[in-house]
Design an enzyme around this catalytic site. Structure first.
Site, short mmCIF file in Angstrom:
data_model
loop_
_atom_site.label_atom_id
_atom_site.label_comp_id
_atom_site.label_asym_id
_atom_site.label_seq_id
_atom_site.Cartn_x
_atom_site.Cartn_y
_atom_site.Cartn_z
N TYR A 290 32.54 34.05 41.39
CA TYR A 290 33.04 35.20 42.16
C TYR A 290 33.16 34.83 43.63
CZ TYR A 290 33.62 39.87 44.08
OH TYR A 290 34.11 40.96 44.76
N GLY B 112 39.03 52.66 41.59
CA GLY B 112 38.37 52.00 42.72
C GLY B 112 39.22 51.93 43.98
N ILE B 113 39.11 50.80 44.67
CA ILE B 113 39.79 50.60 45.95
C ILE B 113 41.31 50.65 45.75
CG2 ILE B 113 40.13 48.96 47.83
CD1 ILE B 113 37.35 47.82 47.17
N GLY C 107 45.69 46.33 39.97
CA GLY C 107 44.41 47.01 39.73
C GLY C 107 44.36 48.36 40.42
N ALA C 108 45.46 49.15 40.29
CA ALA C 108 45.57 50.39 41.05
C ALA C 108 45.08 51.61 40.30
CB ALA C 108 47.03 50.60 41.47
N ASN C 109 44.54 51.44 39.11
CA ASN C 109 44.15 52.62 38.33
C ASN C 109 42.78 53.18 38.72
OD1 ASN C 109 43.66 50.01 36.71
ND2 ASN C 109 42.11 51.39 35.92
N SER D 221 36.21 39.36 49.97
CA SER D 221 34.87 39.96 49.94
C SER D 221 33.94 39.20 50.87
CB SER D 221 34.33 39.90 48.52
OG SER D 221 32.95 40.22 48.52
N1 LIG Z 1 33.34 47.16 45.16
C1 LIG Z 1 32.94 46.34 46.08
O1 LIG Z 1 31.84 46.48 46.62
C2 LIG Z 1 33.80 45.19 46.52
C3 LIG Z 1 33.33 44.37 47.55
C4 LIG Z 1 34.10 43.31 47.97
C5 LIG Z 1 35.33 43.09 47.39
N2 LIG Z 1 35.79 43.87 46.40
C6 LIG Z 1 37.10 43.56 45.83
O2 LIG Z 1 37.89 44.72 45.76
C7 LIG Z 1 38.85 44.59 44.71
C8 LIG Z 1 38.88 45.88 43.89
O3 LIG Z 1 37.62 46.09 43.32
P1 LIG Z 1 36.98 47.49 42.99
O4 LIG Z 1 35.62 47.46 43.57
O5 LIG Z 1 37.91 48.58 43.32
O6 LIG Z 1 36.77 47.29 41.42
P2 LIG Z 1 37.18 48.15 40.13
O7 LIG Z 1 36.93 49.59 40.39
O8 LIG Z 1 36.51 47.48 39.02
O9 LIG Z 1 38.75 47.91 40.06
C9 LIG Z 1 39.28 46.67 39.72
C10 LIG Z 1 40.70 46.84 39.25
O10 LIG Z 1 41.20 45.57 38.85
C11 LIG Z 1 41.73 45.70 37.55
N3 LIG Z 1 41.71 44.46 36.78
C12 LIG Z 1 40.64 43.72 36.41
N4 LIG Z 1 41.01 42.70 35.64
C13 LIG Z 1 42.35 42.79 35.51
C14 LIG Z 1 43.32 42.04 34.82
N5 LIG Z 1 43.00 40.99 34.07
N6 LIG Z 1 44.61 42.42 34.91
C15 LIG Z 1 44.97 43.49 35.63
N7 LIG Z 1 44.10 44.25 36.30
C16 LIG Z 1 42.80 43.91 36.24
C17 LIG Z 1 40.88 46.76 36.89
O11 LIG Z 1 41.51 47.27 35.74
P3 LIG Z 1 40.67 48.03 34.57
O12 LIG Z 1 40.38 49.41 35.08
O13 LIG Z 1 41.61 48.01 33.44
O14 LIG Z 1 39.42 47.24 34.35
C18 LIG Z 1 40.80 47.75 38.03
O15 LIG Z 1 41.98 48.49 38.12
C19 LIG Z 1 38.43 43.36 43.92
O16 LIG Z 1 39.29 42.30 44.25
C20 LIG Z 1 37.03 43.08 44.41
O17 LIG Z 1 36.71 41.71 44.35
C21 LIG Z 1 35.04 44.93 45.96
#
Ligand SMILES: NC(=O)c1ccc[n+]([C@@H]2O[C@H](COP(=O)([O-])OP(=O)(O)OC[C@H]3O[C@@H](n4cnc5c(N)ncnc54)[C@H](OP(=O)(O)O)[C@@H]3O)[C@@H](O)[C@H]2O)c1
Ligand SMILES: *[C@@H]1O[C@H](CO)[C@@H](O)[C@H](O)[C@H]1NC(C)=O
Ligand SMILES: *[C@@H]1O[C@H](CO)[C@@H](O)[C@H](O)[C@H]1NC(C)=O
Ligand SMILES: *[C@@H]1O[C@H](CO)[C@@H](O)[C@H](O)[C@H]1NC(C)=O
Ligand SMILES: *[C@@H]1O[C@H](CO)[C@@H](O)[C@H](O)[C@H]1NC(C)=O
Ligand SMILES: *[C@H]1O[C@H](CO)[C@@H](O)[C@H](O)[C@H]1NC(C)=O
Length: 311
Positions: free
Chosen positions: A196, A47-48, A43-45, A172
């Site tokens: 979740y 967000g985090i 999921g490196a494209n 999380s």
């Molecule tokens: N944001 C927060 O406040 C928060 C808080 C606690 C924990 N987290 C955790 O941090 C991590 C990253 O989240 P983020 O906030 O950076 O979210 P994000 O911006 O939605 O990024 C999520 C990434 O995961 C990828 N992904 C989702 N489903 C996938 C699949 N089936 N196969 C391959 N890749 C997939 C997405 O790809 P696409 O771009 O193609 O959708 C995207 O690259 C997650 O594990 C999340 O639970 C986030």
């Protein structure tokens, strides 16, 4: 007048919260150089995950962007190259909603990469309704837990060969709220919110059990909670949850660069091996959640996950 005062008070609370979160954000100060090392981030494209990949690229690593969408991933790759000058950035396609895809991906990595020093299990979703995957599991739990479990296993040999190496699992705060977690029913859909929280608790339990199993191999494993970060993860929410998250995201949240700091810390900071298997936040080790302290559950989750992913 009363309304004005109320609005002012609410805005003031948000402003104070925002300042508080800015001041308490941990920054990874490690200077660790990653030249000659390989890091893989799911999921490196965006967000985090994107910010984590960018940081590793600045440190000179070979960075594998493990993503499901080729065009989004290519775009991220070009951005990272232009920002860092590091051309050793590659895109590999994996869909964490499918065990076949994870297996094919791991096989390719194992066959084509000489080493793997850092594996970051970051890909995750927050809301997909009650959809079921092609493997017959709730999509959310499969994406957030089972696929990472499988991927980690399939890459262990390469990680061991590259020791000292690290596995980092992005959990999380929500894991601490999974009070109704039932390890006997993890493959059953409850509700989006429960799924979740449960999936993020699985990340922590998995980390604990894996750390035990990897003792003496030179591979260490950490889980973390990144805080509340404004990313694409809430794009798909609806109704009240959308409103609640929108308020949270737009007031007290961190930006993705801030949100990636603890992931980066767990991946590169020197001397944290003594905390193998533990939970981190704000670039520090923290006490694990009350929901994540049952060793019996960790063991059971492991065995059950092995069966479900057919290892
Ligand atoms: N944001 C927060 O406040 C928060 C808080 C606690 C924990 N987290 C955790 O941090 C991590 C990253 O989240 P983020 O906030 O950076 O979210 P994000 O911006 O939605 O990024 C999520 C990434 O995961 C990828 N992904 C989702 N489903 C996938 C699949 N089936 N196969 C391959 N890749 C997939 C997405 O790809 P696409 O771009 O193609 O959708 C995207 O690259 C997650 O594990 C999340 O639970 C986030
Ligand atoms: C990949 O992302 C692009 C840009 O957001 C989108 O147009 C496209 O439909 C996505 N492809 C797949 C297979 O989901
Ligand atoms: C990984 O590749 C090595 C040879 O490069 C092979 O011996 C091993 O069986 C492979 N492991 C997996 C899990 O595919
Ligand atoms: C949003 O959720 C729906 C199901 O509720 C799903 O079909 C869709 O693919 C999801 N989209 C994203 C970007 O998460
Ligand atoms: C899951 O965690 C969220 C916070 O991320 C919380 O708002 C929600 O109430 C929790 N859900 C359940 C069912 O406990
Ligand atoms: C580790 O966390 C990631 C991201 O939340 C998840 O995709 C993966 O399944 C987790 N791994 C395990 C084994 O729980």
């Amino acid at each position: 007048m009363v309304l004005c005062t109320l609005i002012f008070a609410i805005l003031a609370i948000f402003a104070i919260a925002k300042i508080y979160f800015k001041l308490t954000t941990g920054w990874c100060k490690s200077q660790t150089c990653l030249v000659g090392r390989t890091a893989l981030i799911t999921g490196a494209n965006t967000g985090i995950g994107y910010e984590t990949a960018l940081d590793f690229a600045k440190r000179g690593a070979r960075v594998i962007l493990a993503c499901r969408n080729k065009s989004k991933a290519e775009e991220a790759r070009l951005k990272i190259i232009s920002e860092t000058g590091n051309e050793n950035i590659v895109v590999k396609i994996v869909d964490m909603a499918s065990f076949d895809s994870v297996r094919a991906f791991a096989k390719e990595i194992n066959e084509t990469e000489n080493r793997l020093d850092i594996l970051v299990n970051n890909a995750g979703i927050l809301n997909y309704g009650d959809r079921t995957s092609q493997d017959g599991l709730p999509l959310l739990i499969q994406t957030n837990h089972f696929s990472g479990f499988l991927l980690t296993h399939l890459l262990l040999e390469l990680l061991k060969k590259s020791a000292p190496s690290r596995i980092v699992n992005v959990s999380s705060l929500a894991a601490g709220l999974a009070t109704k977690f039932d390890v006997n029913r993890i493959e059953k859909h409850v509700s989006d919110s429960d799924d979740y929280n449960n999936s993020k608790l699985c990340n922590i339990y998995f980390t604990q059990e894996l750390a035990k199993k990897l003792k003496g191999t030179g591979v260490t494993v950490y889980s973390l909670h990144p805080g509340v970060i404004k990313t694409d993860i809430t794009n798909n929410l609806t109704g009240l949850r959308k409103v609640a998250f929108a308020i949270m995201m737009n007031t007290m949240s961190k930006n993705p660069e801030e949100g990636a700091q603890t992931t980066i810390y767990c991946s590169v900071a020197k001397g944290i091996e003594k905390w193998n298997g533990e939970l981190f936040a704000e670039c520090k080790r923290i006490e694990t959640y009350k929901t994540a302290r049952d060793e019996g559950v960790a063991k059971k989750l492991w065995e059950k996950s092995e069966r479900i992913v057919k290892l």
